[in-house]
Design a protein around this motif. Structure first.
Motif, PDB file in Angstrom:
ATOM      1  N   SER A  40       0.862  -1.182   0.015  1.00 34.88           N
ATOM      2  CA  SER A  40      -0.108  -0.085  -0.113  1.00 34.88           C
ATOM      3  C   SER A  40       0.878   1.277   0.163  1.00 34.88           C
ATOM      4  O   SER A  40       1.566   1.520   0.985  1.00 34.88           O
ATOM      5  CB  SER A  40      -0.849  -0.128   1.247  1.00 34.88           C
ATOM      6  OG  SER A  40      -1.630  -1.120   1.406  1.00 34.88           O
ATOM      7  N   LEU A  51      -2.964   5.285   1.450  1.00 34.45           N
ATOM      8  CA  LEU A  51      -3.892   5.014   1.996  1.00 34.45           C
ATOM      9  C   LEU A  51      -4.590   6.158   2.581  1.00 34.45           C
ATOM     10  O   LEU A  51      -3.879   7.151   3.268  1.00 34.45           O
ATOM     11  CB  LEU A  51      -3.731   4.166   3.259  1.00 34.45           C
ATOM     12  CG  LEU A  51      -3.206   2.787   2.546  1.00 34.45           C
ATOM     13  CD1 LEU A  51      -2.645   2.010   3.806  1.00 34.45           C
ATOM     14  CD2 LEU A  51      -4.225   2.006   1.897  1.00 34.45           C
ATOM     15  N   THR A  52      -5.912   6.104   2.747  1.00 34.91           N
ATOM     16  CA  THR A  52      -6.757   7.077   3.653  1.00 34.91           C
ATOM     17  C   THR A  52      -6.593   6.865   5.352  1.00 34.91           C
ATOM     18  O   THR A  52      -6.077   5.730   5.422  1.00 34.91           O
ATOM     19  CB  THR A  52      -8.182   7.168   3.473  1.00 34.91           C
ATOM     20  OG1 THR A  52      -8.799   5.965   3.721  1.00 34.91           O
ATOM     21  CG2 THR A  52      -8.269   7.498   2.023  1.00 34.91           C
ATOM     22  N   HIS A  53      -6.682   7.854   6.059  1.00 28.27           N
ATOM     23  CA  HIS A  53      -6.383   7.637   7.367  1.00 28.27           C
ATOM     24  C   HIS A  53      -7.247   6.391   7.970  1.00 28.27           C
ATOM     25  O   HIS A  53      -6.848   5.495   8.608  1.00 28.27           O
ATOM     26  CB  HIS A  53      -6.911   8.879   8.144  1.00 28.27           C
ATOM     27  CG  HIS A  53      -6.490   8.800   9.730  1.00 28.27           C
ATOM     28  ND1 HIS A  53      -7.603   8.327  10.538  1.00 28.27           N
ATOM     29  CD2 HIS A  53      -5.682   9.316  10.416  1.00 28.27           C
ATOM     30  CE1 HIS A  53      -7.168   8.370  11.753  1.00 28.27           C
ATOM     31  NE2 HIS A  53      -5.813   8.942  11.583  1.00 28.27           N
ATOM     32  N   SER A  54      -8.479   6.402   7.520  1.00 33.50           N
ATOM     33  CA  SER A  54      -9.561   5.390   8.073  1.00 33.50           C
ATOM     34  C   SER A  54      -9.021   4.008   7.418  1.00 33.50           C
ATOM     35  O   SER A  54      -9.195   2.856   7.959  1.00 33.50           O
ATOM     36  CB  SER A  54     -11.033   5.575   7.752  1.00 33.50           C
ATOM     37  OG  SER A  54     -11.198   5.998   6.044  1.00 33.50           O
ATOM     38  N   ASP A  55      -8.619   3.950   6.124  1.00 37.22           N
ATOM     39  CA  ASP A  55      -8.289   2.540   5.643  1.00 37.22           C
ATOM     40  C   ASP A  55      -6.826   2.226   6.185  1.00 37.22           C
ATOM     41  O   ASP A  55      -6.701   0.786   6.595  1.00 37.22           O
ATOM     42  CB  ASP A  55      -8.040   2.994   4.054  1.00 37.22           C
ATOM     43  CG  ASP A  55      -9.031   2.977   3.335  1.00 37.22           C
ATOM     44  OD1 ASP A  55     -10.086   2.680   3.593  1.00 37.22           O
ATOM     45  OD2 ASP A  55      -8.812   3.221   2.025  1.00 37.22           O
ATOM     46  N   LEU A  56      -5.936   3.105   6.659  1.00 39.83           N
ATOM     47  CA  LEU A  56      -4.769   2.655   7.344  1.00 39.83           C
ATOM     48  C   LEU A  56      -5.228   2.306   8.723  1.00 39.83           C
ATOM     49  O   LEU A  56      -4.696   1.019   9.223  1.00 39.83           O
ATOM     50  CB  LEU A  56      -3.819   3.989   7.473  1.00 39.83           C
ATOM     51  CG  LEU A  56      -2.463   3.650   8.245  1.00 39.83           C
ATOM     52  CD1 LEU A  56      -1.655   2.408   7.563  1.00 39.83           C
ATOM     53  CD2 LEU A  56      -1.606   4.618   8.272  1.00 39.83           C
ATOM     54  N   SER A  57      -6.078   2.947   9.455  1.00 35.08           N
ATOM     55  CA  SER A  57      -6.561   2.534  10.706  1.00 35.08           C
ATOM     56  C   SER A  57      -7.262   1.135  10.827  1.00 35.08           C
ATOM     57  O   SER A  57      -6.783   0.169  11.843  1.00 35.08           O
ATOM     58  CB  SER A  57      -7.751   3.488  11.255  1.00 35.08           C
ATOM     59  OG  SER A  57      -8.019   3.061  12.456  1.00 35.08           O
ATOM     60  N   GLN A  58      -8.067   0.921   9.702  1.00 33.02           N
ATOM     61  CA  GLN A  58      -8.684  -0.483   9.623  1.00 33.02           C
ATOM     62  C   GLN A  58      -7.641  -1.466   9.461  1.00 33.02           C
ATOM     63  O   GLN A  58      -7.931  -2.573  10.088  1.00 33.02           O
ATOM     64  CB  GLN A  58      -9.778  -0.456   8.838  1.00 33.02           C
ATOM     65  CG  GLN A  58     -10.548  -1.523   8.714  1.00 33.02           C
ATOM     66  CD  GLN A  58     -11.878  -1.242   7.621  1.00 33.02           C
ATOM     67  OE1 GLN A  58     -12.141  -0.211   7.289  1.00 33.02           O
ATOM     68  NE2 GLN A  58     -12.741  -2.470   7.678  1.00 33.02           N
ATOM     69  N   LYS A  59      -6.649  -1.259   8.569  1.00 29.44           N
ATOM     70  CA  LYS A  59      -6.050  -2.356   8.053  1.00 29.44           C
ATOM     71  C   LYS A  59      -5.059  -2.665   9.599  1.00 29.44           C
ATOM     72  O   LYS A  59      -4.549  -3.775   9.455  1.00 29.44           O
ATOM     73  CB  LYS A  59      -4.887  -1.830   7.116  1.00 29.44           C
ATOM     74  CG  LYS A  59      -5.640  -1.973   5.667  1.00 29.44           C
ATOM     75  CD  LYS A  59      -4.449  -1.813   4.597  1.00 29.44           C
ATOM     76  CE  LYS A  59      -5.129  -2.030   3.324  1.00 29.44           C
ATOM     77  NZ  LYS A  59      -4.316  -2.701   2.349  1.00 29.44           N
ATOM     78  N   SER A  80     -11.558  -3.804  12.146  1.00 32.00           N
ATOM     79  CA  SER A  80     -12.885  -3.121  12.302  1.00 32.00           C
ATOM     80  C   SER A  80     -13.363  -2.612  13.481  1.00 32.00           C
ATOM     81  O   SER A  80     -14.338  -1.697  13.563  1.00 32.00           O
ATOM     82  CB  SER A  80     -13.967  -4.090  11.254  1.00 32.00           C
ATOM     83  OG  SER A  80     -13.991  -5.257  12.227  1.00 32.00           O
ATOM     84  N   LYS A  85      -4.857  11.725   2.532  1.00 31.93           N
ATOM     85  CA  LYS A  85      -4.184  10.577   2.297  1.00 31.93           C
ATOM     86  C   LYS A  85      -2.843  10.429   2.769  1.00 31.93           C
ATOM     87  O   LYS A  85      -1.906  11.436   2.649  1.00 31.93           O
ATOM     88  CB  LYS A  85      -4.345   9.958   0.853  1.00 31.93           C
ATOM     89  CG  LYS A  85      -5.696   9.776   0.510  1.00 31.93           C
ATOM     90  CD  LYS A  85      -5.607   9.405  -0.871  1.00 31.93           C
ATOM     91  CE  LYS A  85      -7.195   9.255  -1.348  1.00 31.93           C
ATOM     92  NZ  LYS A  85      -7.500   8.643  -2.823  1.00 31.93           N
TER      93      LYS A  85
END
Length: 148
Positions: free
Chosen positions: A5, A8-16, A20, A50
């Motif tokens: 990656s 990534l967006t902040h939320s995508d990074l946080s989720q990865k 969830s 991002k």
């Protein structure tokens, strides 16, 4: 950042990283870690909000130094690797010794040399300070005046 990656967006990074359904303490620890990575210049915000590792961007982080006649350079910190010159007027509010984030831009033509032969020396890139990440001195006493 997770492998494979680059942006990534902040939320995508946080989720990865957290999954969830993260705990509040984990979210707080993640935010502190991300803030620390940004201040060290390891992670930068690109394309709005991002995030990307700095080596995948046109940015570079380092210490800025000012040398005579208003010339500024971003120190490479690596022996035999030249320092990156800062564009005239491109230092913004940075002061000597600050740790800054710089956007690298390709030089239009090499600078240097005089006489009939074309210039062959000079920087390939120059930088413009985008953000001061860490101030060398938190408090400055005196007046700052910009000259012509």
């Amino acid at each position: 950042m997770p492998r494979g990656s680059r942006i990534l967006t902040h939320s995508d990074l946080s989720q990865k990283i957290l999954g969830s359904q993260p705990e509040a303490a984990d979210v707080a620890a993640f935010e502190r870690a991300l803030y620390g990575l940004e201040r060290r210049g390891a992670v930068v915000r690109v394309r709005g909000e991002k995030l990307s590792r700095i080596e995948f961007t046109e940015f570079q982080a380092g210490t800025i130094v000012f040398k005579g006649e208003g010339k500024a350079f971003l120190l490479s910190g690596i022996p035999r690797v030249p320092d990156t010159p800062i564009a005239r007027g491109g230092a913004g509010s940075a002061m000597d010794g600050d740790f800054v984030l710089v956007r690298l831009e390709k030089a239009r033509k090499p600078v240097g040399g005089r006489g009939p032969r074309p210039a062959t020396r000079g920087p390939l890139f120059f930088g413009t300070v985008v953000k001061v990440l860490v101030r060398r001195h938190e408090t400055v006493v005196g007046k700052i005046a910009r000259g012509p």
